[in-house]
Design an enzyme around this catalytic site. Structure first.
Site, PDB file in Angstrom:
ATOM      1  N   LYS A 133     -34.365  66.429  66.038  1.00 50.24           N
ATOM      2  CA  LYS A 133     -34.081  66.311  67.473  1.00 50.24           C
ATOM      3  C   LYS A 133     -34.788  65.176  68.218  1.00 50.24           C
ATOM      4  CE  LYS A 133     -31.166  69.568  68.048  1.00 50.24           C
ATOM      5  NZ  LYS A 133     -29.908  68.966  67.666  1.00 50.24           N
TER       6      LYS A 133
ATOM      7  N   TYR B  74     -31.240  72.341  53.614  1.00 51.77           N
ATOM      8  CA  TYR B  74     -32.562  72.801  54.033  1.00 51.77           C
ATOM      9  C   TYR B  74     -32.923  73.975  53.112  1.00 51.77           C
ATOM     10  CZ  TYR B  74     -32.183  70.193  58.455  1.00 51.77           C
ATOM     11  OH  TYR B  74     -32.083  69.214  59.411  1.00 51.77           O
TER      12      TYR B  74
ATOM     13  N   HIS C   1     -20.821  64.582  59.390  1.00 50.94           N
ATOM     14  CA  HIS C   1     -20.947  65.873  58.697  1.00 50.94           C
ATOM     15  C   HIS C   1     -20.567  67.006  59.637  1.00 50.94           C
ATOM     16  CE1 HIS C   1     -24.116  64.465  55.511  1.00 50.94           C
ATOM     17  NE2 HIS C   1     -23.023  63.737  55.508  1.00 50.94           N
TER      18      HIS C   1
ATOM     19  N   PRO D 165     -39.867  67.664  62.906  1.00 52.36           N
ATOM     20  CA  PRO D 165     -38.564  67.080  62.546  1.00 52.36           C
ATOM     21  C   PRO D 165     -37.534  68.055  61.973  1.00 52.36           C
ATOM     22  CG  PRO D 165     -40.254  66.409  60.970  1.00 52.36           C
ATOM     23  CD  PRO D 165     -40.954  67.157  62.053  1.00 52.36           C
TER      24      PRO D 165
ATOM     25  N   TYR E 230     -27.926  72.670  66.756  1.00 56.07           N
ATOM     26  CA  TYR E 230     -28.044  71.549  65.810  1.00 56.07           C
ATOM     27  C   TYR E 230     -27.151  70.375  66.226  1.00 56.07           C
ATOM     28  CZ  TYR E 230     -29.306  69.340  61.420  1.00 56.07           C
ATOM     29  OH  TYR E 230     -29.818  68.466  60.482  1.00 56.07           O
TER      30      TYR E 230
HETATM   31  P1  RFL Z   1     -40.712  55.450  69.484  1.00 54.05           P
HETATM   32  O1  RFL Z   1     -39.577  55.328  68.511  1.00 54.05           O
HETATM   33  O2  RFL Z   1     -42.036  55.850  68.950  1.00 54.05           O
HETATM   34  O3  RFL Z   1     -40.814  54.054  70.226  1.00 54.05           O
HETATM   35  C1  RFL Z   1     -41.912  53.714  71.032  1.00 54.05           C
HETATM   36  C2  RFL Z   1     -42.084  52.213  70.978  1.00 54.05           C
HETATM   37  O4  RFL Z   1     -43.159  51.841  71.849  1.00 54.05           O
HETATM   38  C3  RFL Z   1     -43.969  50.889  71.188  1.00 54.05           C
HETATM   39  N1  RFL Z   1     -45.321  50.933  71.759  1.00 54.05           N
HETATM   40  C4  RFL Z   1     -45.804  49.990  72.607  1.00 54.05           C
HETATM   41  N2  RFL Z   1     -45.258  48.876  73.116  1.00 54.05           N
HETATM   42  C5  RFL Z   1     -46.027  48.114  73.944  1.00 54.05           C
HETATM   43  N3  RFL Z   1     -47.305  48.424  74.263  1.00 54.05           N
HETATM   44  C6  RFL Z   1     -47.878  49.540  73.782  1.00 54.05           C
HETATM   45  N4  RFL Z   1     -49.150  49.840  74.096  1.00 54.05           N
HETATM   46  C7  RFL Z   1     -47.129  50.381  72.915  1.00 54.05           C
HETATM   47  N5  RFL Z   1     -47.391  51.536  72.265  1.00 54.05           N
HETATM   48  C8  RFL Z   1     -46.286  51.851  71.576  1.00 54.05           C
HETATM   49  C9  RFL Z   1     -43.918  51.318  69.725  1.00 54.05           C
HETATM   50  O5  RFL Z   1     -44.255  50.249  68.846  1.00 54.05           O
HETATM   51  C10 RFL Z   1     -42.458  51.742  69.579  1.00 54.05           C
HETATM   52  O6  RFL Z   1     -41.621  50.684  69.177  1.00 54.05           O
HETATM   53  O7  RFL Z   1     -40.381  56.469  70.670  1.00 54.05           O
HETATM   54  P2  RFL Z   1     -38.969  56.859  71.373  1.00 54.05           P
HETATM   55  O8  RFL Z   1     -38.229  55.641  71.774  1.00 54.05           O
HETATM   56  O9  RFL Z   1     -39.317  57.887  72.360  1.00 54.05           O
HETATM   57  O10 RFL Z   1     -38.102  57.509  70.182  1.00 54.05           O
HETATM   58  C11 RFL Z   1     -38.486  58.708  69.569  1.00 54.05           C
HETATM   59  C12 RFL Z   1     -38.010  58.739  68.115  1.00 54.05           C
HETATM   60  O11 RFL Z   1     -38.389  57.556  67.462  1.00 54.05           O
HETATM   61  C13 RFL Z   1     -38.551  59.953  67.370  1.00 54.05           C
HETATM   62  O12 RFL Z   1     -38.501  61.091  68.183  1.00 54.05           O
HETATM   63  C14 RFL Z   1     -37.739  60.246  66.079  1.00 54.05           C
HETATM   64  O13 RFL Z   1     -37.902  59.244  65.118  1.00 54.05           O
HETATM   65  C15 RFL Z   1     -38.137  61.604  65.509  1.00 54.05           C
HETATM   66  N6  RFL Z   1     -37.449  61.909  64.244  1.00 54.05           N
HETATM   67  C16 RFL Z   1     -36.139  62.352  64.213  1.00 54.05           C
HETATM   68  N7  RFL Z   1     -35.427  62.463  65.355  1.00 54.05           N
HETATM   69  C17 RFL Z   1     -34.119  62.834  65.315  1.00 54.05           C
HETATM   70  O14 RFL Z   1     -33.481  62.944  66.383  1.00 54.05           O
HETATM   71  N8  RFL Z   1     -33.452  63.087  64.148  1.00 54.05           N
HETATM   72  C18 RFL Z   1     -34.094  63.015  62.946  1.00 54.05           C
HETATM   73  O15 RFL Z   1     -33.460  63.180  61.907  1.00 54.05           O
HETATM   74  C19 RFL Z   1     -35.492  62.661  62.952  1.00 54.05           C
HETATM   75  N9  RFL Z   1     -36.179  62.534  61.807  1.00 54.05           N
HETATM   76  C20 RFL Z   1     -38.131  61.729  63.033  1.00 54.05           C
HETATM   77  C21 RFL Z   1     -37.465  62.063  61.825  1.00 54.05           C
HETATM   78  C22 RFL Z   1     -39.425  61.228  63.001  1.00 54.05           C
HETATM   79  C23 RFL Z   1     -40.048  61.056  61.798  1.00 54.05           C
HETATM   80  N10 RFL Z   1     -41.352  60.512  61.827  1.00 54.05           N
HETATM   81  C24 RFL Z   1     -41.791  59.493  60.977  1.00 54.05           C
HETATM   82  C25 RFL Z   1     -42.224  60.811  62.944  1.00 54.05           C
HETATM   83  C26 RFL Z   1     -38.088  61.918  60.603  1.00 54.05           C
HETATM   84  C27 RFL Z   1     -39.380  61.435  60.580  1.00 54.05           C
HETATM   85  C28 RFL Z   1     -40.031  61.337  59.221  1.00 54.05           C
HETATM   86  C1  PHB Z   2     -33.648  62.577  57.874  1.00 56.41           C
HETATM   87  O1  PHB Z   2     -32.583  62.277  57.306  1.00 56.41           O
HETATM   88  O2  PHB Z   2     -34.619  61.791  57.932  1.00 56.41           O
HETATM   89  C2  PHB Z   2     -33.805  63.929  58.467  1.00 56.41           C
HETATM   90  C3  PHB Z   2     -32.717  64.798  58.450  1.00 56.41           C
HETATM   91  C4  PHB Z   2     -32.858  66.054  59.005  1.00 56.41           C
HETATM   92  C5  PHB Z   2     -34.056  66.436  59.551  1.00 56.41           C
HETATM   93  C6  PHB Z   2     -35.124  65.566  59.589  1.00 56.41           C
HETATM   94  C7  PHB Z   2     -35.004  64.297  59.040  1.00 56.41           C
HETATM   95  O3  PHB Z   2     -34.178  67.697  60.059  1.00 56.41           O
END
Ligand code: RFL
Ligand code: PHB
Length: 396
Positions: free
Chosen positions: A301, A205, A76, A297, A389
């Site tokens: 990022k 958004y 995009h 979120p 972004y």
């Molecule tokens: P993670 O992905 O949480 O991975 C950590 C891993 O460690 C494991 N763990 C353990 N393992 C062994 N022993 C223990 N005691 C442990 N405790 C935990 C966990 O099971 C897991 O597998 O962290 P990491 O690698 O730092 O990655 C971070 C990202 O996952 C997170 O920041 C993003 O998902 C945030 N996020 C988004 N980020 C973006 O860049 N773009 C997006 O569009 C975006 N959308 C989102 C998001 C997060 C969301 N939620 C659900 C919080 C949308 C949502 C809805």
């Molecule tokens: C997503 O597709 O899950 C998503 C996209 C943009 C955001 C957050 C989450 O700012």
């Protein structure tokens, strides 16, 4: 007595931070072991991020794990900001000199990384129990864990805490070392994954009197949609019909645009928080990704920040093993935090501009509308949004 293993770098957590780090180190000829307490299936099916910055896409491609992303990811070159029922496009390509973002689910990135680690003989252990880290300020920090009833002790040169916000690495640092910076937001996001072709080619958004809404996607057939909700919302109180009604209302447009609807495959609530710890290292333990910082979120990022942390860490470890120099390791936290705080600022700003706050007054509401008007009518303001972004340049 536990079974003793020896490895250069021990990694806790097989999320984006842990797996990218492990594969980058492998490409530098550095051996690691990843300990993950969940199953591979759980990690690969968890619905989370979807937006990859150009830097993340470039890195995954250079690492040799970008083939499916190139084929299936949706590139995009803009987003829409919708308010007062009208859409305003922010043109990333034009404002950033050709940059864009790629829509490709975090779960898919993790599948690609796991496959690459397995194909190259990497050690990624799932469903390990009772992971703990010890002697962090010594030259031989240790990880302990149990797998299939056997106790193990891993002697490492360094440990990377990639275990997310609820992990064990950050709490293992002695009291008084870390300073925490925290902000809770008085709302959450209710998100759904729906079998419905996205009703827009780009993300929308929306700022509405009833609160924020976001239209995103995972593929040409699957929509990902969010509405602002109460922070302690119970998902059982929301029927699919209610969610669609709220989305239709908040995303409504004066030009007769229509939201495509379809069966809801998955739904959940996400809390909103900004959080940073300083420093991101203690002795030979390095925190990376969500274990060190959380962003709301709205700026998309979290995953991207996790990836840049480990990019910085992998380079520092490479320099140590190749030349015996600790300087990049010693400056790891400072290098990361400079970027982390800029990304925190952007995520906070997007969140503040686009949500309704429970304690706001009519002045705040007018100010938010003026902010949206400004960012969509001033080239300078739009350019600032666009460069953040698509992802700020890595300064290292
Ligand atoms: P993670 O992905 O949480 O991975 C950590 C891993 O460690 C494991 N763990 C353990 N393992 C062994 N022993 C223990 N005691 C442990 N405790 C935990 C966990 O099971 C897991 O597998 O962290 P990491 O690698 O730092 O990655 C971070 C990202 O996952 C997170 O920041 C993003 O998902 C945030 N996020 C988004 N980020 C973006 O860049 N773009 C997006 O569009 C975006 N959308 C989102 C998001 C997060 C969301 N939620 C659900 C919080 C949308 C949502 C809805
Ligand atoms: C997503 O597709 O899950 C998503 C996209 C943009 C955001 C957050 C989450 O700012």
């Amino acid at each position: 007595m536990p079974t003793v293993q020896r490895i250069q770098v021990g990694i806790v957590g097989a999320g984006p931070a842990g797996l990218v780090l492990s594969h980058l180190l492998h490409l530098h000829g550095i051996e690691s072991i990843v300990l993950e307490n969940r199953s591979r299936h759980y990690v690969e099916e968890r619905v989370r991020a979807g937006v990859l910055e150009q830097n993340t896409v470039d890195l995954l491609t250079e690492m040799g794990v970008g083939e499916r992303m190139k084929r299936e990811g949706l590139v995009h070159y803009g987003i829409e900001l919708r308010f007062n029922g009208r859409g305003h496009r922010i043109d990333f390509r034009e404002l950033t000199g050709g940059k864009g973002i790629t829509i490709y689910a975090q779960a898919e990135v993790l599948k690609d990384l796991n496959n690459a680690r397995i194909a190259t003989g990497g050690q990624v252990l799932f469903e390990v129990e009772d992971v703990s880290v010890h002697e962090l300020d010594s030259s031989k920090p240790k990880m302990r864990y149990r797998k299939d009833g056997t106790e193990y002790e891993v002697h490492c040169d360094f440990i990377a805490g990639c275990d997310g916000f609820h992990g064990i690495c950050r709490p293992s640092i002695p009291a008084g070392v870390l300073t925490e910076y925290d902000r809770m937001y008085p709302f959450g996001w209710l998100g759904i994954l729906a079998e419905a072709p996205p009703s827009s080619d780009e993300l929308i958004y929306a700022y509405h009197d009833r609160g924020f809404a976001l239209l995103s996607m995972r593929s040409p057939h699957i929509s990902r949609l969010y509405v602002q909700c109460e922070p302690d919302e119970n998902i059982d109180n929301w029927s699919d019909d209610q969610i669609w009604r709220e989305l239709r209302t908040r995303l409504a447009s004066v030009n007769g645009w229509k939201l495509t609807e379809g069966p809801v495959q998955q739904k959940g609530i996400t809390g909103m928080r900004s959080f940073v710890v300083e420093p991101m290292q203690y002795g030979n333990l390095f925190l990376a990704g969500d274990s060190a910082h959380i962003v709301p979120p709205t700026g998309a990022k979290g995953l991207n920040l996790a990836v840049t942390d480990v990019q910085i860490l992998a380079r520092a470890l490479d320099k140590y093993y190749a030349h015996g120099s600790r300087d990049l390791l010693d400056s790891y936290s400072d290098t990361c935090l400079r970027r982390v705080w800029k990304v925190q600022r952007f995520s906070w700003w997007m969140t503040s501009m686009l949500h309704r706050f429970p304690n706001e007054n009519p002045f705040d509401h007018r100010r938010q509308l003026a902010e949206l008007d400004y960012v969509t009518s001033s080239r300078a303001a739009a350019k600032s949004l666009a460069e953040n972004y698509v992802g700020l340049e890595l300064e290292w």
